[in-house]
Structure formats: C-alpha cells, structure tokens
Design an enzyme around this catalytic site. Structure first.
Site, PDB file in Angstrom:
ATOM      1  N   HIS A  43      -8.727 -61.640 -46.442  1.00 22.85           N
ATOM      2  CA  HIS A  43      -7.624 -60.536 -46.736  1.00 22.85           C
ATOM      3  C   HIS A  43      -6.475 -60.965 -45.994  1.00 22.85           C
ATOM      4  O   HIS A  43      -6.219 -60.600 -45.055  1.00 22.85           O
ATOM      5  CB  HIS A  43      -8.128 -59.355 -46.332  1.00 22.85           C
ATOM      6  CG  HIS A  43      -7.294 -58.043 -46.416  1.00 22.85           C
ATOM      7  ND1 HIS A  43      -7.968 -56.830 -46.649  1.00 22.85           N
ATOM      8  CD2 HIS A  43      -6.087 -58.060 -46.589  1.00 22.85           C
ATOM      9  CE1 HIS A  43      -6.970 -56.167 -46.899  1.00 22.85           C
ATOM     10  NE2 HIS A  43      -5.700 -56.609 -46.878  1.00 22.85           N
ATOM     11  N   GLU A  70      -8.711 -60.237 -51.123  1.00 20.94           N
ATOM     12  CA  GLU A  70      -8.167 -58.747 -51.056  1.00 20.94           C
ATOM     13  C   GLU A  70      -7.077 -58.715 -50.592  1.00 20.94           C
ATOM     14  O   GLU A  70      -6.800 -59.172 -49.802  1.00 20.94           O
ATOM     15  CB  GLU A  70      -9.575 -57.851 -50.577  1.00 20.94           C
ATOM     16  CG  GLU A  70      -9.643 -58.228 -49.157  1.00 20.94           C
ATOM     17  CD  GLU A  70     -10.989 -57.439 -48.487  1.00 20.94           C
ATOM     18  OE1 GLU A  70     -11.763 -56.950 -49.532  1.00 20.94           O
ATOM     19  OE2 GLU A  70     -10.921 -57.311 -47.346  1.00 20.94           O
ATOM     20  N   HIS A 190     -16.760 -51.805 -45.555  1.00 21.33           N
ATOM     21  CA  HIS A 190     -15.771 -51.192 -44.415  1.00 21.33           C
ATOM     22  C   HIS A 190     -16.784 -50.600 -43.503  1.00 21.33           C
ATOM     23  O   HIS A 190     -17.307 -49.645 -44.114  1.00 21.33           O
ATOM     24  CB  HIS A 190     -14.766 -50.378 -44.819  1.00 21.33           C
ATOM     25  CG  HIS A 190     -13.695 -50.185 -43.763  1.00 21.33           C
ATOM     26  ND1 HIS A 190     -12.513 -50.927 -43.813  1.00 21.33           N
ATOM     27  CD2 HIS A 190     -13.712 -49.448 -42.513  1.00 21.33           C
ATOM     28  CE1 HIS A 190     -12.060 -50.601 -42.539  1.00 21.33           C
ATOM     29  NE2 HIS A 190     -12.531 -49.642 -41.763  1.00 21.33           N
TER      30      HIS A 190
END
Length: 237
Positions: A43, A70, A190
């Site tokens: 990310h 991402e 997450h």
C-alpha cells in the site's frame, strides 16, 4: 480455500527507520511466498513512509503469486498501477494524513468516479477491488461500478470479537451474501489476526482472499523470536 495475501508495509517501515536495506524487502517477499502465502500486498502512500513507489516496481518480478497494490487512486498511484499491471488493485479512500486505512468508500457519493477508475484498470487487465464497509446500500452501489470484488473493512468486527461479541460478524455475513448475489467476489482485511481469522472465514460465504499485514508481522515477532534468541545463544557458547 481462502487465499492469504501478506501485506509487507511493516517490513518497509522497519527498513526505512534505519536506512539502508535491512530487512531486504524483496527477499522477505520472496521468502513469504516460499512459505506458502498466496500473494503479496503493498500500500504505497504519497509520503512513502513505508512502501516506496520504487518498491512497487522492484517487486514486480519477485512476486510470482498474486500481486495486490492498494491505495487511493490519485494520478501518481493510478499511473503506477497501470504501468506495473499487478494481479489486483484495491481502491482505498485514504487521505494523506491518515496513519492507516480507517474507512471504506461511499460508493453512492463517489459512484461516477469509481466507475471511471474501475473501467480504466479493468481495461488494462487488472482485477479491481473496492475497500468498503458493510452497509448494504453501499454494497449495491459498488456493484454498479463494475468492480470485480469488494474488500470488507473488518476493524469493527475485530474490536468487537476481542471483547467477546461474536454477533459482530453478522453484518459482514449479510454483506458477503449480497455481494455474491450481485456477482462480486469477497476479500477482507484490517485487524484480522490469528485469534479471529478462522471464525471470520467460517462465517463469510465464498471468502476469496484476506490481506493481513500488521497482525501477521507482529505475531511473527512473538512466535519466531525464541528461535532467533536461541540461535544467538548457540553461537555465543
């Protein structure tokens, strides 16, 4: 079987904190795949505080499993993804000032923007996913963007599960059922960890992939540090 994609942002954070190239991000990615992981997630953020944009390019030939990039589809990120052409791009509505991803997309408010982004990535042959919460109206709106998958934002579940509230998984189950009916695949991520991952997986129909970074790396420190300490002691004897 649900695939495991390992987010290696924390490895980059550790490397950057000291300068140099220890730990070696590319070697870690290679090793994680050799240990059986199904994919590597990164990310990159605009300030490059962990994953650097150059890392994304350097990892391309290293990731022989699934490569998931991402991030917030600002122009720099979009250009990066279109050039690298990873297996999957996961769109996350991060602001520049957030420490970690803390909200999913409002797929109603940002419908036209997401349609445009999804179409651009899919035309390049990149599987697309949208980071999203469990509101069923948002799930329905996500389907209208043409996205391949959604990634359920699981922080609320993880917090509730740690407190003993297993009923907190129900909105995620309902969201997954609807997404499946609408033709979208299901990812999740997450705060999933060794304590909650099996329960979550068993309650999410057709869960395709989980992306886990912070918890997995933290757990690895605890579960692996005894071996390393003893290796040092052995060498010092």
């Amino acid at each position: 079987m649900t695939k495991l994609s390992v987010n290696i942002n924390k490895i980059a954070t550790l490397r950057n904190s000291r300068g140099g190239n220890v730990p070696n991000l590319l070697q870690v990615a290679s090793d994680i795949q050799s240990f059986g992981a199904d994919g590597i997630t990164i990310h990159p953020r605009p300030d490059e505080r962990h994953i650097r944009y150059q890392d994304a390019y350097d990892l391309k030939p290293i990731v022989t499993t699934e490569y998931n990039i991402e991030g917030n589809p600002i122009k720099k990120f979009t250009d990066l993804v279109l050039e690298i052409k990873p297996t999957q791009v996961t769109l996350v509505p991060d602001g520049d000032d957030v420490l970690t991803s803390n909200a999913g997309w409002d797929t109603v408010k940002h419908q036209s923007f997401l349609q445009e982004m999804v179409a651009e990535f899919k035309s390049a042959g990149i599987r697309t996913s949208i980071f999203i919460e469990t509101d069923l109206k948002l799930i329905e709106a996500a389907a209208k963007t043409g996205v391949d998958r959604i990634e359920l934002y699981t922080e609320d579940f993880a917090i509730a599960f740690e407190k003993g509230n297993k009923e907190a998984v129900k909105p995620y189950t309902e969201a997954a059922i609807l997404a499946n009916e609408l033709g979208m695949g299901i990812n999740a991520g997450h705060d999933l960890n060794l304590d909650n991952i099996e329960f979550f997986k068993n309650n999410i129909p057709n869960l395709a992939e989980v992306s886990i970074g912070h918890a997995l790396i933290s757990e690895s420190i605890y579960l692996g540090i005894e071996n390393v300490v003893n290796m040092y002691l052995h060498r010092l004897q």
